[in-house]
Design an enzyme around this catalytic site. Structure first.
Site, PDB file in Angstrom:
ATOM      1  CD  GLU A  25      -2.691  -1.423   2.471  1.00  0.00           C
ATOM      2  OE1 GLU A  25      -2.623  -0.573   3.363  1.00  0.00           O
ATOM      3  OE2 GLU A  25      -3.417  -2.435   2.567  1.00  0.00           O
ATOM      4  CD  GLU A  39      -4.723  -7.856   2.035  1.00  0.00           C
ATOM      5  OE1 GLU A  39      -5.494  -6.967   2.392  1.00  0.00           O
ATOM      6  OE2 GLU A  39      -3.484  -7.757   2.142  1.00  0.00           O
TER       7      GLU A  39
HETATM    8  O1  9MR Z   1      -6.933  -8.093   9.005  1.00  0.00           O
HETATM    9  C1  9MR Z   1      -6.036  -7.190   9.586  1.00  0.00           C
HETATM   10  C2  9MR Z   1      -6.586  -6.681  10.911  1.00  0.00           C
HETATM   11  O2  9MR Z   1      -6.643  -7.723  11.844  1.00  0.00           O
HETATM   12  C3  9MR Z   1      -5.731  -5.538  11.428  1.00  0.00           C
HETATM   13  O3  9MR Z   1      -6.330  -4.970  12.585  1.00  0.00           O
HETATM   14  C4  9MR Z   1      -5.601  -4.474  10.349  1.00  0.00           C
HETATM   15  C5  9MR Z   1      -4.750  -3.303  10.789  1.00  0.00           C
HETATM   16  O4  9MR Z   1      -4.727  -2.352   9.812  1.00  0.00           O
HETATM   17  O5  9MR Z   1      -5.014  -5.060   9.194  1.00  0.00           O
HETATM   18  C6  9MR Z   1      -5.837  -6.023   8.625  1.00  0.00           C
HETATM   19  O6  9MR Z   1      -5.306  -6.515   7.428  1.00  0.00           O
HETATM   20  C7  9MR Z   1      -5.050  -5.560   6.396  1.00  0.00           C
HETATM   21  C8  9MR Z   1      -3.848  -6.051   5.621  1.00  0.00           C
HETATM   22  O7  9MR Z   1      -2.769  -6.258   6.486  1.00  0.00           O
HETATM   23  C9  9MR Z   1      -3.473  -5.066   4.521  1.00  0.00           C
HETATM   24  N1  9MR Z   1      -4.610  -4.778   3.667  1.00  0.00           N
HETATM   25  C10 9MR Z   1      -5.843  -4.396   4.342  1.00  0.00           C
HETATM   26  C11 9MR Z   1      -6.213  -5.437   5.386  1.00  0.00           C
HETATM   27  C12 9MR Z   1      -7.551  -5.103   6.031  1.00  0.00           C
HETATM   28  O8  9MR Z   1      -7.469  -3.912   6.724  1.00  0.00           O
END
Ligand code: 9MR
Length: 322
Positions: free
Chosen positions: A130, A235
């Site tokens: 990102e 994802e």
């Molecule tokens: O699923 C993840 C969640 O448990 C965390 O709290 C969050 C923190 O930002 O990140 C989520 O996963 C993300 C991933 O690492 C990157 N792309 C977006 C995902 C959903 O937010």
């Protein structure tokens, strides 16, 4: 009846889910369902900096090691998520006002330690995650501030020194946000011209509230494949905006899941990963106020682990491959 995993393996496809360490540790049903239905996993959080690098001189591989061991025992591939991101960084990183050279040293050292620790175990790394924001500009982060745009190149070059894993750039919104897509495309194209070792792009597919067409999915995949990159679906979840959720939510969602898989598979995508196992495991339930905004049934399994119709559709879409 064959599992999703069996069907996928018969067509040389990898299907995965992210795995939450605490749920995995506490819940045997969760573990069983994952190894039965998937042949690939991505640790959801425990490879991120705040977990794996809690103090400047301290790495904590324990939790991620357990997940990697579980994957090995169950003959599943592992995607490493993620080496360089603007979120989920440890406090110590922001607290001290490190000089730019020190930030670069810290980043490279982190990549070296983590990537070599999992060398031969992690099949693909999300090296940079990102890096472009919703305004289609490079995102402010400790990395950009210290090293400028070159941090991206430096991260990939460092990772490639310490493993043979495939190296990916991973981002969201690239299918439906054309400006952001153009920006990422240009960025990767320039890096490839400079000989930066990037193997592929992960198209995060958080279709929360936005539902791109099959054509938009296909066009995006082709655009990045034309650069010579491997495209993976990362994802995936499908949630509708509350209030705008179609009346026959499950039917719509099922139909849409099939379309998404078809679009990826028809374009030769071989690795497809969901962001969560059961509806109750989804990050949407606990992230900001997303649970109030979006429908709470975005995944393939219901909260009791029951297989939803979308699960069957996904299986069928893979079966259709020759
Ligand atoms: O699923 C993840 C969640 O448990 C965390 O709290 C969050 C923190 O930002 O990140 C989520 O996963 C993300 C991933 O690492 C990157 N792309 C977006 C995902 C959903 O937010």
């Amino acid at each position: 009846m064959s599992s999703l995993r069996e069907i996928a393996e018969s067509r040389s496809i990898s299907v995965g889910t992210c795995v939450n360490y605490s749920t995995w540790k506490d819940d045997g049903d969760y573990r069983n369902l994952i190894s039965e239905e998937f042949n690939m996993l991505t640790p959801e959080n425990c490879l991120k900096w705040s977990f794996i690098h809690p103090e400047k001189e301290e790495f904590d591989f324990e939790k991620a090691d357990e997940l990697v061991e579980f994957a090995r025992e169950n003959e599943m591939g592992v995607t490493g998520h993620t080496l360089v991101w603007h979120m989920q960084n440890p406090e110590w990183l922001g607290e001290e006002n490190f000089e730019s050279e020190e930030v670069e040293r810290i980043m490279k050292n982190h990549i070296m330690e983590v990537v070599s620790h999992y060398s031969g175990e992690v099949e693909a790394w999300d090296v940079v995650n990102e890096a472009v924001n919703d305004e289609a500009e490079l995102r402010e982060s400790i990395w950009l501030k210290a090293m400028g745009e070159e941090y991206i190149e430096k991260a990939f070059r460092e990772a490639s020194k310490h493993c043979d894993a495939k190296l990916f750039y991973n981002d969201y919104g690239l299918i439906y946000d054309t400006e952001k897509r153009e920006k990422v495309h240009q960025l990767l194209s320039d890096l490839l011209d400079k000989g930066v070792p990037i193997d592929g792009i992960g198209l995060q597919s958080h279709f929360i509230g936005v539902h791109p067409t099959s054509e938009e999915i296909s066009n995006t995949i082709e655009k990045f494949q034309d650069l010579g990159l491997e495209v993976r679906m990362t994802e995936l979840d499908v949630a509708y905006e509350k209030g705008k959720a179609p009346e026959k939510l499950e039917e719509k969602q099922t139909e849409y899941y099939r379309k998404i898989f078809q679009a990826y598979l028809e374009n030769g995508v071989k690795h497809l990963c969901l962001w969560g196992l059961r509806d109750s495991d989804s990050w949407i339930n606990t992230f900001q106020d997303y649970d109030e905004k979006y429908s709470d049934r975005p995944l393939l399994f219901g909260e009791n682990g029951d297989r939803k119709k979308s699960y069957e559709e996904v299986k069928d879409s893979i079966k259709e491959l020759n």
